[in-house]
Enzyme design. Structure first.
Site, PDB file in Angstrom:
ATOM      1  N   ARG A 283     -16.394 -15.495-102.148  1.00 17.44           N
ATOM      2  CA  ARG A 283     -16.227 -15.708-103.574  1.00 17.44           C
ATOM      3  C   ARG A 283     -17.430 -16.499-104.085  1.00 17.44           C
ATOM      4  O   ARG A 283     -17.526 -17.715-103.900  1.00 17.44           O
ATOM      5  CB  ARG A 283     -14.937 -16.479-103.832  1.00 17.44           C
ATOM      6  CG  ARG A 283     -14.476 -16.472-105.280  1.00 17.44           C
ATOM      7  CD  ARG A 283     -13.358 -17.465-105.484  1.00 17.44           C
ATOM      8  NE  ARG A 283     -13.869 -18.836-105.458  1.00 17.44           N
ATOM      9  CZ  ARG A 283     -13.184 -19.892-105.013  1.00 17.44           C
ATOM     10  NH1 ARG A 283     -11.987 -19.726-104.495  1.00 17.44           N
ATOM     11  NH2 ARG A 283     -13.722 -21.100-105.064  1.00 17.44           N
ATOM     12  N   HIS A 287     -12.769 -20.008-108.403  1.00 19.81           N
ATOM     13  CA  HIS A 287     -11.492 -19.317-108.257  1.00 19.81           C
ATOM     14  C   HIS A 287     -11.059 -18.735-109.596  1.00 19.81           C
ATOM     15  O   HIS A 287     -10.710 -17.565-109.697  1.00 19.81           O
ATOM     16  CB  HIS A 287     -10.438 -20.289-107.729  1.00 19.81           C
ATOM     17  CG  HIS A 287      -9.062 -19.717-107.655  1.00 19.81           C
ATOM     18  ND1 HIS A 287      -8.707 -18.741-106.768  1.00 19.81           N
ATOM     19  CD2 HIS A 287      -7.947 -19.991-108.387  1.00 19.81           C
ATOM     20  CE1 HIS A 287      -7.432 -18.428-106.937  1.00 19.81           C
ATOM     21  NE2 HIS A 287      -6.949 -19.160-107.917  1.00 19.81           N
ATOM     22  N   TYR A 296     -15.735 -28.719-103.420  1.00 17.54           N
ATOM     23  CA  TYR A 296     -15.142 -28.517-102.092  1.00 17.54           C
ATOM     24  C   TYR A 296     -15.932 -27.587-101.180  1.00 17.54           C
ATOM     25  O   TYR A 296     -15.519 -27.343-100.049  1.00 17.54           O
ATOM     26  CB  TYR A 296     -13.705 -27.991-102.230  1.00 17.54           C
ATOM     27  CG  TYR A 296     -13.550 -26.734-103.071  1.00 17.54           C
ATOM     28  CD1 TYR A 296     -13.835 -25.480-102.551  1.00 17.54           C
ATOM     29  CD2 TYR A 296     -13.104 -26.807-104.392  1.00 17.54           C
ATOM     30  CE1 TYR A 296     -13.699 -24.328-103.310  1.00 17.54           C
ATOM     31  CE2 TYR A 296     -12.966 -25.666-105.167  1.00 17.54           C
ATOM     32  CZ  TYR A 296     -13.255 -24.429-104.615  1.00 17.54           C
ATOM     33  OH  TYR A 296     -13.116 -23.299-105.376  1.00 17.54           O
TER      34      TYR A 296
END
Length: 389
Positions: A283, A287, A296
């Protein structure tokens, strides 16, 4: 026609012929036909000949799908959409799977399958209406054999399994008629693989030999949770524990994704039951537009995956082999620009829903209680000057 109540076929010649012993034994994990550098390679178990038209079509699809994504992200940033689920970097996984479908196959998506929707002929403006909050998904699933987006994580895998079992009972599986035999594909992410619904779907699909392909886009992040926190083995190997084959494919390779998904769908149509396809990808974006992935994950990981860009590798192959000229790439770019302009103008023109519309299509026949609620709300709206109920 296959018997829906018959037990699933044992692992043996069928599995070895279609998916090969190396996948059963957990050998070469990644099916790849086009390297990140754009070099064509062979695979002992999955290999197809692609025409120049197909290759150019894959490139065009991925460029259009990326434009849908980037324009929608920009629209959200400008306050025109409430939220947007990005797919940057996952174009090959979605286009490869989407183009492997036959018209009679049915798709059960999550909330990120914009590329599959494109391949099924769904107007992307209909997707934007959902994320703008002016409708609940303004398309008829039966027109494009593409279900409504699913927000409940993993729930669509159970829907897909039940639909596939219905296909069995309707005699649309294993007849040998290519225009009749159908399959179902359920899309979900690596995070959803930890959900109970997904594992229950695996059990039902295996028990009833349902003609369903479980297509997992492993983009390696369940929001902020890395894949290594969810499983100690590659996801595709889980399938064997439920009694059906699994295969891992390079999800940034549109050729390999197409070949693997096509084989899995055909296996389902032939009455050989479910398959788990793990499209190993990344990705590249957030998100959703409410997420900040810099909190993160490491920027070095993102940079390394940029070198595996699914569009760049197809472009390199086309150019290196003289399969597309400068005019082709210019035309695709211009088409993408036109699509972007249409989306920008179209989303702002989408009408707001009428307040009383919430009472429609709740029941086949309106109940007395619902009618009373409707009338009370209508009277409340009428109390405002200039009300447009």
């Amino acid at each position: 026609m296959t018997d829906p109540a018959a037990p699933p076929p044992a692992f043996g010649p069928d599995l070895a012929e279609v998916f090969g012993p190396s996948q059963q034994d957990g050998g070469p994990e990644l099916v790849q036909l086009l390297t990140p550098e754009g070099e064509r390679v062979q695979h002992p178990e999955f290999d197809l000949d692609f025409s120049p038209e197909q290759l150019r079509g894959f490139y065009r699809d991925m460029v259009m799908v990326r434009r849908i994504d980037t324009e929608s992200t920009a629209l959200q940033r400008h306050g025109e959409l409430g939220i947007w689920a990005q797919l940057l970097g996952q174009e090959a996984a979605q286009v490869g799977a989407g183009r492997a479908l036959r018209p009679q196959d049915f798709v059960f998506p999550t909330y990120r399958e914009h590329g599959v929707a494109w391949c099924r002929g769904l107007d992307p403006l209909k997707l934007l209406g959902l994320f703008r909050g002016v409708d609940h998904g303004d398309w008829d699933p039966e027109e494009v054999n593409f279900g409504l987006y699913t927000i409940v994580i993993g729930a669509q895998t159970l829907h897909a399994t039940g639909y596939a079992m219905g296909m069995q009972r309707d005699g649309a599986v294993g007849t040998g008629d290519p225009d009749r035999d159908a399959a179902v594909i359920a899309h979900f992410g690596d995070g959803a693989s930890s959900q109970g619904d997904v594992n229950e779907a695996f059990i039902f699909a295996a028990s009833y030999n349902a003609p369903v392909v479980f297509f997992c886009q492993n983009n390696q992040w369940a929001i902020s949770e890395p894949i290594e926190r969810q499983t100690r083995i590659p996801l595709y190997q889980r399938a064997l524990g439920f009694g059906f084959p699994g295969v891992r494919v390079d999800g940034n390779d549109v050729l390999a994704t197409y070949a693997v998904t096509q084989a899995a769908l055909q296996r389902a149509r032939d009455g050989q039951g479910p398959t788990f396809v793990e499209a190993y990808t990344y990705r590249m974006g957030a998100h959703t537009t409410t997420d900040d992935p810099t909190r993160y994950r490491l920027s070095d990981d993102v940079e390394s995956w940029k070198l595996k860009d699914p569009i760049s590798r197809v472009e390199a192959y086309l150019r290196r082999n003289g399969l597309a000229d400068a005019d082709f790439f210019a035309d695709v770019s211009a088409e993408a620009d036109a699509l972007g302009a249409r989306l920008r103008d179209g989303v702002k023109a989408l009408p707001d829903p009428q307040p009383l519309g919430i009472f429609e299509h709740v029941y086949a026949e309106q109940t007395e209680e619902l009618r009373r609620q409707h009338d009370e709300f209508a009277a409340y709206l009428d109390s405002f000057e200039g009300s447009h109920a």
